[in-house]
Design a protein around this motif. Structure first.
Motif, short mmCIF file in Angstrom:
data_model
loop_
_atom_site.label_atom_id
_atom_site.label_comp_id
_atom_site.label_asym_id
_atom_site.label_seq_id
_atom_site.Cartn_x
_atom_site.Cartn_y
_atom_site.Cartn_z
N LEU A 104 0.94 -1.43 -0.19
CA LEU A 104 0.01 -0.37 -0.21
C LEU A 104 0.93 1.62 0.23
CD1 LEU A 104 -3.30 0.27 2.20
CD2 LEU A 104 -1.56 2.15 1.65
N CYS A 105 2.29 1.38 0.69
CA CYS A 105 2.66 2.82 0.74
C CYS A 105 3.48 2.36 -0.10
CB CYS A 105 3.58 1.85 2.27
SG CYS A 105 2.99 2.72 3.93
N LEU B 292 1.66 5.24 -2.60
CA LEU B 292 1.80 6.74 -2.08
C LEU B 292 2.81 7.17 -1.91
CD1 LEU B 292 -0.41 5.73 1.73
CD2 LEU B 292 -1.36 5.93 -0.68
N ALA B 293 2.99 8.71 -2.65
CA ALA B 293 4.07 9.69 -2.64
C ALA B 293 4.47 9.60 -1.62
CB ALA B 293 3.22 10.74 -3.15
N PRO B 294 5.48 10.43 -1.74
CA PRO B 294 6.50 10.55 0.19
C PRO B 294 5.92 11.96 0.73
CG PRO B 294 7.39 10.05 -1.62
CD PRO B 294 6.49 10.73 -2.63
N PRO C 129 3.56 8.37 3.19
CA PRO C 129 2.85 6.35 3.83
C PRO C 129 2.27 5.93 5.15
CG PRO C 129 4.23 7.00 1.97
CD PRO C 129 4.26 8.23 2.49
N ASP C 130 4.12 6.26 6.02
CA ASP C 130 3.57 5.65 7.17
C ASP C 130 2.36 6.28 7.87
OD1 ASP C 130 5.72 4.04 7.06
OD2 ASP C 130 7.54 5.19 7.62
N GLY C 131 1.87 7.80 8.05
CA GLY C 131 1.52 8.53 8.34
C GLY C 131 0.06 7.69 8.64
N VAL C 132 -0.32 7.77 6.78
CA VAL C 132 -1.54 7.39 5.96
C VAL C 132 -1.79 5.56 6.39
CG1 VAL C 132 -2.54 5.73 4.25
CG2 VAL C 132 -1.65 8.25 4.31
N ARG D 178 -0.16 11.29 -9.92
CA ARG D 178 0.65 11.91 -10.61
C ARG D 178 2.19 11.03 -10.31
NH1 ARG D 178 -0.40 17.04 -7.79
NH2 ARG D 178 -1.88 17.71 -9.18
N GLY D 179 2.95 11.29 -11.66
CA GLY D 179 3.96 10.40 -11.64
C GLY D 179 3.93 8.16 -11.24
N GLY D 180 3.03 8.17 -10.75
CA GLY D 180 2.08 6.08 -11.00
C GLY D 180 2.52 6.45 -9.21
N LEU D 181 2.35 7.32 -8.73
CA LEU D 181 2.24 7.56 -7.59
C LEU D 181 0.55 8.34 -7.47
CD1 LEU D 181 5.23 8.37 -5.86
CD2 LEU D 181 4.17 5.54 -5.55
N ILE D 182 -0.02 7.98 -5.54
CA ILE D 182 -0.73 8.87 -5.67
C ILE D 182 -0.27 9.54 -4.60
CG2 ILE D 182 -2.70 8.44 -3.90
CD1 ILE D 182 -3.70 5.32 -4.43
N VAL D 183 -1.13 10.84 -4.88
CA VAL D 183 -0.51 12.70 -3.84
C VAL D 183 -1.07 13.04 -3.46
CG1 VAL D 183 0.99 13.19 -6.08
CG2 VAL D 183 -1.10 14.08 -6.34
N ARG D 184 -2.67 12.99 -3.46
CA ARG D 184 -4.19 13.35 -2.84
C ARG D 184 -5.09 12.16 -2.98
NH1 ARG D 184 -3.89 17.90 -4.32
NH2 ARG D 184 -4.72 18.60 -5.98
#
Length: 136
Positions: free
Chosen positions: A29-30, A33-35, A54-57, A114-120
């Motif tokens: 899952l992490c 996710l974008a940093p 990602p760790d916060g999520v 964006r760029g292959g990662l979830i930003v929001r």
């Protein structure tokens, strides 16, 4: 044809996030996710707020859901994609550990990839149904 596991298309990235979540694979899952991800759980939801990293999520959302619910799963069924925006219609199913009450609640999720990662991420759900299941 692009390999699903390596695909950077927004819908594939989001689908990998759902699969990882359903499997309880927080590492996978992490990886979706974008940093600097911003993950917002709806006001009125038990975990309401915006979480970053990602760790916060995973620590503030996924792990917390696991503490209070058995079998918490987001079942994704309909994807609406517009560029980097992915809206998913889904449902949550689970049983509350304290009350034993089950939920089967419709939900909508809005992802920006964006760029292959979830930003929001932003969640839309009937929070009253979730809270009712948590009330004895």
């Amino acid at each position: 044809m692009t390999d699903f596991a390596a695909s950077t298309t927004p819908a594939d990235v989001v689908r990998r996030q759902y699969l990882a979540s359903a499997a309880g694979d927080l590492e996978a899952l992490c990886a979706t996710l974008a940093p600097d991800v911003e993950w917002t759980e709806m006001a009125g939801f038990p975990l309401a707020g915006t979480y970053r990293t990602p760790d916060g999520v995973t620590s503030n959302v996924m792990e917390e859901l696991g503490k209070e619910w058995d079998g918490w799963t987001a079942h994704d069924d309909t994807y609406v994609v517009d560029g980097e925006n992915v809206v998913v219609l889904a449902r949550y199913t689970a049983a509350n550990k304290a009350t034993g009450k089950k939920i089967d609640v419709r939900v909508a999720h809005h992802f920006v990839v964006r760029g292959g990662l979830i930003v929001r991420f932003e969640q839309f759900v009937d929070t009253a149904l979730v809270r009712d299941a948590m009330t004895a």
